[in-house]
Enzyme design. Sequence first.
Site, mmCIF file in Angstrom:
data_model
loop_
_atom_site.group_PDB
_atom_site.id
_atom_site.type_symbol
_atom_site.label_atom_id
_atom_site.label_comp_id
_atom_site.label_asym_id
_atom_site.label_seq_id
_atom_site.Cartn_x
_atom_site.Cartn_y
_atom_site.Cartn_z
ATOM 1 N N CYS A 235 0.824 -1.371 0.157
ATOM 2 C CA CYS A 235 0.066 0.030 -0.182
ATOM 3 C C CYS A 235 0.737 1.229 0.067
ATOM 4 C CB CYS A 235 -1.006 0.088 1.095
ATOM 5 S SG CYS A 235 -2.527 1.073 1.033
ATOM 6 N N GLU B 9 -1.085 -8.438 5.425
ATOM 7 C CA GLU B 9 -0.864 -8.509 6.962
ATOM 8 C C GLU B 9 -2.209 -8.219 7.572
ATOM 9 O OE1 GLU B 9 -0.471 -5.700 5.156
ATOM 10 O OE2 GLU B 9 -1.151 -4.163 6.626
ATOM 11 N N HIS C 279 -3.671 -5.482 1.414
ATOM 12 C CA HIS C 279 -2.875 -5.679 2.784
ATOM 13 C C HIS C 279 -2.614 -6.972 3.123
ATOM 14 C CE1 HIS C 279 -2.494 -1.417 4.263
ATOM 15 N NE2 HIS C 279 -3.515 -1.054 3.311
#
Length: 223
Positions: free
Chosen positions: A85, A198, A196
């Site tokens: 990002c 994560e 994302h």
Amino acid sequence: MPKFAVIVFPGTNCDFETVEAIRKAGGKAERVWYQESIKDYDGVVLPGGFSYADYLRAGAIAARQRIMEEVREFAEEGRPVLGICNGFQVLTESGILPGALRPNKIPRFICRWVHLKVVDTNTAFTQFYEPGEVIRMPIAHAEGNYYIDDPSRVRVVFQYSDEKGEITEEANPNGSVLNIAGVSNDRGNVLGMMPHPERASDRFLGSEDGLKVFKSMVEWVKR
Ligand SMILES: NC(=O)CC[C@H](N)C(=O)O
């Protein structure tokens, strides 16, 4: 055990989750303030957030900090470099990856889950996916509209798709050329992606699909 630096600029806000995901994937990870050095690490992650409050253009100011020279050396040496990002924005702004991330086609912040098709499984970050596999991850950005004049200059790694893996206009959340959600360099050791991983690395978050990005990068250093 492979050791990764997660770089923190003023305004970075996904660093702790990213460190957690790398640890869960079997690697060591530490947050590293941008004025320090990453020399002692095996790989580097530029996490998400709002570095320098997205002033000028998202990633533009972070891209011009001294530590990015070390990141460039990592990229050239073939060590893994992952930009998520805002990290992807920093990689394009610094010219480490080609292309640019423009404001979303509908110019507002989008925060939602998307489906992604894994197009290239031959990179440091995607070796554990099946070619054409459809995965789910969140996006959260205002400037994620990837543009490149000639897409053959990059390896397309992830594309926004529907749940069946069809690349449709409706599945494109931000106007990116060819529904591109992530690209890598020729060698496959540098990846920039807007979604994302994560935030999709534990079933309690709603998806574990992103964990393989980190597992892949950890294994890749061991080889
Ligand atoms: N989640 C993020 O990293 C946000 C990226 C960037 N600041 C944007 O809004 O485009």
